[in-house]
Design a protein around this motif. Sequence first.
Motif, PDB file in Angstrom:
ATOM      1  N   UNK A  49      41.508  49.323  41.368  1.00 29.14           N
ATOM      2  CA  UNK A  49      41.242  50.719  41.046  1.00 29.14           C
ATOM      3  C   UNK A  49      42.155  51.109  39.911  1.00 29.14           C
ATOM      4  N   UNK A  50      41.859  52.235  39.331  1.00 33.21           N
ATOM      5  CA  UNK A  50      42.652  52.672  38.203  1.00 33.21           C
ATOM      6  C   UNK A  50      44.082  52.941  38.663  1.00 33.21           C
ATOM      7  N   UNK A  51      45.028  52.429  37.953  1.00 29.59           N
ATOM      8  CA  UNK A  51      46.412  52.667  38.322  1.00 29.59           C
ATOM      9  C   UNK A  51      47.016  51.550  39.162  1.00 29.59           C
ATOM     10  N   UNK A  52      46.197  50.567  39.494  1.00 30.81           N
ATOM     11  CA  UNK A  52      46.724  49.423  40.243  1.00 30.81           C
ATOM     12  C   UNK A  52      47.749  48.694  39.381  1.00 30.81           C
ATOM     13  N   UNK A  53      48.906  48.397  39.946  1.00 32.49           N
ATOM     14  CA  UNK A  53      49.911  47.700  39.150  1.00 32.49           C
ATOM     15  C   UNK A  53      50.526  46.554  39.943  1.00 32.49           C
ATOM     16  N   UNK A  54      51.515  45.921  39.350  1.00 32.80           N
ATOM     17  CA  UNK A  54      52.020  44.692  39.958  1.00 32.80           C
ATOM     18  C   UNK A  54      52.652  44.929  41.326  1.00 32.80           C
ATOM     19  N   UNK A  55      53.217  46.134  41.536  1.00 31.01           N
ATOM     20  CA  UNK A  55      53.865  46.348  42.821  1.00 31.01           C
ATOM     21  C   UNK A  55      52.841  46.394  43.953  1.00 31.01           C
ATOM     22  N   UNK A  56      51.591  46.649  43.607  1.00 31.35           N
ATOM     23  CA  UNK A  56      50.573  46.625  44.647  1.00 31.35           C
ATOM     24  C   UNK A  56      49.765  45.346  44.627  1.00 31.35           C
ATOM     25  N   UNK A  57      49.815  44.628  43.530  1.00 26.69           N
ATOM     26  CA  UNK A  57      48.970  43.438  43.421  1.00 26.69           C
ATOM     27  C   UNK A  57      49.751  42.150  43.637  1.00 26.69           C
ATOM     28  N   UNK A  58      50.985  42.100  43.164  1.00 25.69           N
ATOM     29  CA  UNK A  58      51.708  40.836  43.234  1.00 25.69           C
ATOM     30  C   UNK A  58      52.824  40.881  44.277  1.00 25.69           C
ATOM     31  N   UNK A 112      37.067  44.244  39.173  1.00 25.95           N
ATOM     32  CA  UNK A 112      38.191  44.155  38.246  1.00 25.95           C
ATOM     33  C   UNK A 112      38.006  45.109  37.068  1.00 25.95           C
ATOM     34  N   UNK A 113      36.776  45.534  36.836  1.00 25.72           N
ATOM     35  CA  UNK A 113      36.540  46.453  35.722  1.00 25.72           C
ATOM     36  C   UNK A 113      37.083  47.853  35.992  1.00 25.72           C
ATOM     37  N   UNK A 114      37.400  48.114  37.259  1.00 30.12           N
ATOM     38  CA  UNK A 114      37.939  49.450  37.564  1.00 30.12           C
ATOM     39  C   UNK A 114      39.430  49.538  37.240  1.00 30.12           C
ATOM     40  N   UNK A 115      40.075  48.405  37.085  1.00 32.77           N
ATOM     41  CA  UNK A 115      41.520  48.435  36.838  1.00 32.77           C
ATOM     42  C   UNK A 115      41.800  48.710  35.365  1.00 32.77           C
ATOM     43  N   UNK A 116      43.070  48.858  35.030  1.00 33.17           N
ATOM     44  CA  UNK A 116      43.435  49.149  33.650  1.00 33.17           C
ATOM     45  C   UNK A 116      43.527  47.870  32.841  1.00 33.17           C
ATOM     46  N   UNK A 117      43.552  48.054  31.541  1.00 31.60           N
ATOM     47  CA  UNK A 117      43.724  46.909  30.648  1.00 31.60           C
ATOM     48  C   UNK A 117      44.984  46.126  30.980  1.00 31.60           C
ATOM     49  N   UNK A 118      46.034  46.866  31.295  1.00 32.83           N
ATOM     50  CA  UNK A 118      47.325  46.229  31.521  1.00 32.83           C
ATOM     51  C   UNK A 118      47.254  45.282  32.714  1.00 32.83           C
TER      52      UNK A 118
END
Lengths: 317, 504
Positions: free
Chosen positions: A78-87, A158-164
Amino acid sequence: MAKTQDQRDKIAGSVTELQAGFEKLQYICSDQIATAVYLAYQLGKPILIEGPPGVGKTELAKTASELFELPMIRLQCYEGLDESKAIYEWKYGKQLLYTQVLKETLDEVLQGAKGFEESVNRLHEFGDIFFSEEFLEPRPLLKALREDNGSVLLIDEVDKSDHEFESLLLEMLSDFQVSIPEIGTVKATGPRPLVFLTSNNTREISDALKRRCLHLYIPFPDLELEQQIIHARVPEIPEALRRQLVTFIQELRELDLKKVPAISETIDWARTLVLLHTESLDPELVRTTLNVLLKFQEDIENVGPEISTLTAKAIKA
Amino acid sequence: MERQLNNFISVLRNLDVRISTAETLDALGAVELVGYSDRERLKRTLSLVLPKTADEKATFNRAFDEFFVFEDIRGEADSGSSNGANKEAGEQDGGGEGEAGGDGGEAEGSGERAEGSQPSGKKSKSKKKKNPYLLEEEEEEDLGPGEMADAQSPLGRQLMQNSRTELTVAMAAAGEAVDLKDIQVFTQKGLYTRRIMDEMGLADLNREISDLKGSPQVPERRLGQELKGRRELLREQVRDYVERQFLLFADSTGKRLREELLRKVKLSNIEQRSFRLIQEIVYRMAKRLATMHSRRKKVYKKGALNISRTLRHNMSYDGAIFNLHWKSIKVDRPKVFAICDVSGSVATYARFMLMFLYSLEEVMPKVRSFAFSSDLAEVTDLFDRNDIETAISKVLHDYAGGSTDYGQAFSDFKKNCLDDVDNRTTVIILGDARNNYGDNKAEILKEIYDRSKRVIWLNPEPKNAWNVGDAVMRNYSPYCHQTEECNSLMHLERIVGNLLKTAT
């Protein structure tokens, strides 16, 4: 009993074997899909699955995990997903708690130390205990790497996440490792996870990500395949009705709709019709159950006048 | 086979499918796994590895079908795949019989031989090739089975020997001799086919055929017919060969060349038939700009703590950090007013500029456009209601044609929407400033200049013509932040790119 590695290798040994395996689990897949899973398994590459919503992209990953009897780890993007939630994330609470508790022992450690420099040196001897595995909270990507027997990793939408975030995935997808600055690089311990990425094409996925994946496009199934799918999923539906229903849906997809019905809607509709003890389609019935298929009032209104012709066509088929 | 795969990949690249070296390696790995024996499986495999969008998949499917058909024909020469070997064996058999018929005088009908030399292994291709053959057969007198004379011309001999390898080599050599790899556009295909045939000795063969036709002896006439049939076969093969080479070398270079040219050429000189290509280029340029600039807006959402601001603002709370302030970069989307002269001479430029601006909708949602030749009117809602192409042609149809009057246009602009121009607005004026010696009303432009963020004047004429004749650029330019010569796509791209950049 879990399958051993050899058994998995055997299942993924050929395209036809895979297809049969999937069929046993009620997932009817085309040659193209089976080839994709075969290649992904053999080459150890992730699959990027694209296609309209509801054609079974997520389902494919789920079924694969069932087939190989591997744990399924899912990361919903989702938008705003970052490494602290993914990794990974540090267990801040635990770190805080430990510091509080250890505060008292600090005096003992520092007892007898002369001057500031010596105290600091003594503290250094303890190393970075607060940034060790003990305090690491693994998130889906790290978890998938640490499964001893391998796993199925589904990175959904994966298209909902940000470029980063896409860039974050790159290391994971090409080398199956993640870097944690405080600890170092974590590599897959067991066999590589089987990675599925799905995308609904709300935006273009970057070339760098695409380059690392096999690209599978799942279109709407043709008449034949869709009948098979319905047969597998809703076996109790009579054959004549099944044919009518699938023909109707296929015709419906030709119309200009805001959202065309996908396989999941076909299945829902088939179940509905079975529940209503239907023997054959008729316009009135279609009209009343149309809201199972079409999710926009606008679409329902648009299709309204066409129902009788469409039904007639479907019955004839 | 690895080379074939590489060739195939370069064909795909020519068709604008982006394939990186890493993907090529992947493809090799994948193919190693599935093998070449099953064509469908090969196709499915490659379609997973090489093309990465739905569009590319369609291109891929087409290219694969075309490319690997050629492969079959060549396979006969290589005897590489088992398939090819079979075919070659069949071919040789047929050829052998033919020779026997010629030399030993065995009673072997030419009609039958036509069947024999096209063994069943040829499948679909054989049907196609037999057609001209049968046709000839019907037209010509029926000579019946019998002896055949020896061919005299070198090409004729080669044809009668039916040695594929030799013919292929000869074909390749001829292709080399006529510089086939320089082929640029598809219209040259016929030309190159003929050149190769000539190089291979077509003239001699033709002479021989016509000689043989007039010959009183039956075996010679029979040979004539046979040669004629085989000549057609050869012609078809050469055409295929040229086609294949064209796909490999030319298509993209030709296209790229044209694109490169179109970017630089003056827009008014572009012919009608290139419009489609231009549109493609415009969309691609616009898309690039859009992706370049759409990332920027994300920056706005994040940001670090702005410590000094936070402290300053929290002084009233006795220094307790209560109200946080963040550093954020605000991305201002440009508000663009495009005023386009659509009178005859400038219409083409207006067309492309509007196309460009509206293709950028994603990053520039607030474009308002105005068209005038003498009277000015807002055409924004035309673009809202129609797709870009229709809208543009409607605008040109409705507003073009009058004599230009900048003064009138500016007065109209002032009356209608000068109030909407604020300090975040960029006004782009496209026109040649040829005012037909009328009142130029530069003072209105000054007003616009004072109110707006930027005024950019794009003039399609070269700079030294800006003040010649009835052109009054000198009156307007003091009230523009920027004046630019703009008459090619390259100019347009640069200007719009800058516009987006300064928007941050």
